[in-house]
Design a protein around this motif. Structure first.
Motif, mmCIF file in Angstrom:
data_model
loop_
_atom_site.group_PDB
_atom_site.id
_atom_site.type_symbol
_atom_site.label_atom_id
_atom_site.label_comp_id
_atom_site.label_asym_id
_atom_site.label_seq_id
_atom_site.Cartn_x
_atom_site.Cartn_y
_atom_site.Cartn_z
ATOM 1 N N GLN A 54 0.706 -1.188 0.050
ATOM 2 C CA GLN A 54 0.025 -0.055 0.022
ATOM 3 C C GLN A 54 0.776 1.264 0.130
ATOM 4 O O GLN A 54 1.826 1.093 0.422
ATOM 5 N N PRO A 75 -7.541 -3.398 -5.464
ATOM 6 C CA PRO A 75 -8.598 -4.016 -4.432
ATOM 7 C C PRO A 75 -9.494 -2.936 -3.669
ATOM 8 O O PRO A 75 -10.366 -3.002 -3.397
ATOM 9 N N ARG A 76 -8.554 -1.910 -3.234
ATOM 10 C CA ARG A 76 -9.234 -1.024 -2.355
ATOM 11 C C ARG A 76 -8.469 0.309 -2.191
ATOM 12 O O ARG A 76 -7.232 0.204 -2.590
ATOM 13 N N HIS A 77 -9.127 1.499 -2.000
ATOM 14 C CA HIS A 77 -8.395 2.608 -1.638
ATOM 15 C C HIS A 77 -9.454 3.054 -0.553
ATOM 16 O O HIS A 77 -10.416 3.065 -0.191
ATOM 17 N N ARG A 78 -8.671 3.895 0.486
ATOM 18 C CA ARG A 78 -9.357 4.318 1.758
ATOM 19 C C ARG A 78 -8.737 5.625 2.130
ATOM 20 O O ARG A 78 -7.646 5.875 2.130
ATOM 21 N N ASP A 87 -13.789 4.216 1.150
ATOM 22 C CA ASP A 87 -13.409 2.907 1.539
ATOM 23 C C ASP A 87 -14.155 2.032 0.542
ATOM 24 O O ASP A 87 -15.169 1.704 0.707
ATOM 25 N N LYS A 88 -13.378 1.927 -0.724
ATOM 26 C CA LYS A 88 -14.238 1.039 -1.775
ATOM 27 C C LYS A 88 -13.051 0.567 -2.660
ATOM 28 O O LYS A 88 -11.780 1.108 -2.759
ATOM 29 N N PRO A 89 -13.315 -0.366 -3.528
ATOM 30 C CA PRO A 89 -12.297 -0.671 -4.609
ATOM 31 C C PRO A 89 -12.022 0.172 -5.796
ATOM 32 O O PRO A 89 -12.939 1.217 -6.082
ATOM 33 N N SER A 109 -3.245 1.040 -3.502
ATOM 34 C CA SER A 109 -2.266 0.047 -3.889
ATOM 35 C C SER A 109 -0.985 0.871 -4.576
ATOM 36 O O SER A 109 -1.294 1.735 -5.394
#
Length: 304
Positions: A54, A75-78, A87-89, A109
């Protein structure tokens, strides 16, 4: 939320795009500046961050609105954009919008890449104000095919300017503003439909264009000569000529370039300036794209 998301970041890029280079990353960012130095509108391709797992980014752009198109999926960022918690892909092709002065702190990522477009907030606010819009809210990685297309087209034009790039970019920014407020820029009221461009005013606009082919030409300037708003002008100009202002100006500049190539021996660097290009390389690339051969070869062939 994990406080580590907001850990201080201290790595800065050095792309030459001031807006992007002010963002603080948790590791050295990899990026490519797409726009030319000095452009008001800046475009950058963010390639990734030099670490595994990350990464984090933080910043607040006081004079630019930021639009992002995801070039990869993650996959995700928040984190947060102003008061909006995220908070979602991250989906490929999805769009984010960060208004100026919004403090942004995001964990994502490290290998994620995106196309970033930075627009001076005064430019976008002027457009949205004309459409009756108030403050524009942020967008956090949502599907918006129209915005994605407009942002990509704008970045491509900034990277490889054409014969009427000034008008093309301005038109795309106007379309982006209209899309952000979900409003069609084409007038729909009956009173608007009665607005037209008289032969006298059209001739005045064409004279203005021909006298300014070696300068930047903006839609606001053309609309002012015609005595109309930019949104009305674009519609009535196409009705009067069959061409958009962008295509009309591009054709006039191309006609000038071809005439000067055949009818004189002005060095290509000076000819490029006379046709509204900042450099010979930009002119050569645009001419080759349209004609199918570089200007030097065109001159030699037509001079035989």
């Amino acid at each position: 939320m994990d406080s580590r998301v907001y850990a201080p970041s201290s790595f800065l890029a050095a792309t030459g795009a001031d807006a992007y280079d002010s963002i603080r990353f948790s590791a050295k960012p990899q990026a490519e500046m797409l726009s030319k130095p000095g452009n008001r509108i800046q475009a950058v391709r963010h390639i990734g961050v030099g670490e595994s797992g990350q990464a984090r980014a933080a910043g607040s752009l006081s004079d630019s609105d930021t639009l992002l198109v995801n070039l990869t999926a993650s996959p995700r960022h928040r984190g947060r954009i102003g008061h909006l918690h995220v908070d979602k892909p991250l989906q490929r092709g999805h769009v984010s919008f960060v208004p100026h002065d919004y403090t942004t702190e995001i964990e994502f990522s490290a290998g994620h890449s995106a196309l970033a477009l930075f627009i001076p907030q005064a430019d976008l606010r002027k457009i949205t104000a004309e459409l009756g819009a108030a403050e524009l809210p942020p967008i956090a990685s949502e599907r918006h095919d129209r915005l994605s297309q407009l942002i990509t087209m704008c970045a491509m034009e900034l990277r490889a300017p054409g014969f009427a790039s000034d008008l093309m970019v301005e038109g795309l920014i106007r379309a982006i503003g209209a899309t952000l407020v979900q409003q069609n820029i084409t007038p729909t009221h009956a009173a608007d439909e009665r607005i037209h461009l008289s032969p006298v005013r059209l001739a005045r606009v064409v004279d203005f264009i021909d006298s300014r082919l070696d300068h930047e030409i903006h839609l606001q300037d053309l609309a002012g000569v015609a005595g109309l708003s930019p949104f009305h002008f674009s519609r009535v100009f196409k009705l009067a000529t069959g061409e958009t202002p962008y295509h009309f100006v591009g054709s006039r500049r191309l006609d000038r370039a071809r005439a000067m190539l055949v009818g004189g021996d002005l060095p290509l660097a000076e000819l490029a300036l006379a046709c509204g290009f900042a450099s010979q390389s930009h002119f050569t690339a645009a001419f080759t794209k349209v004609i199918g051969m570089p200007p030097g070869r065109y001159r030699r062939q037509r001079g035989q």
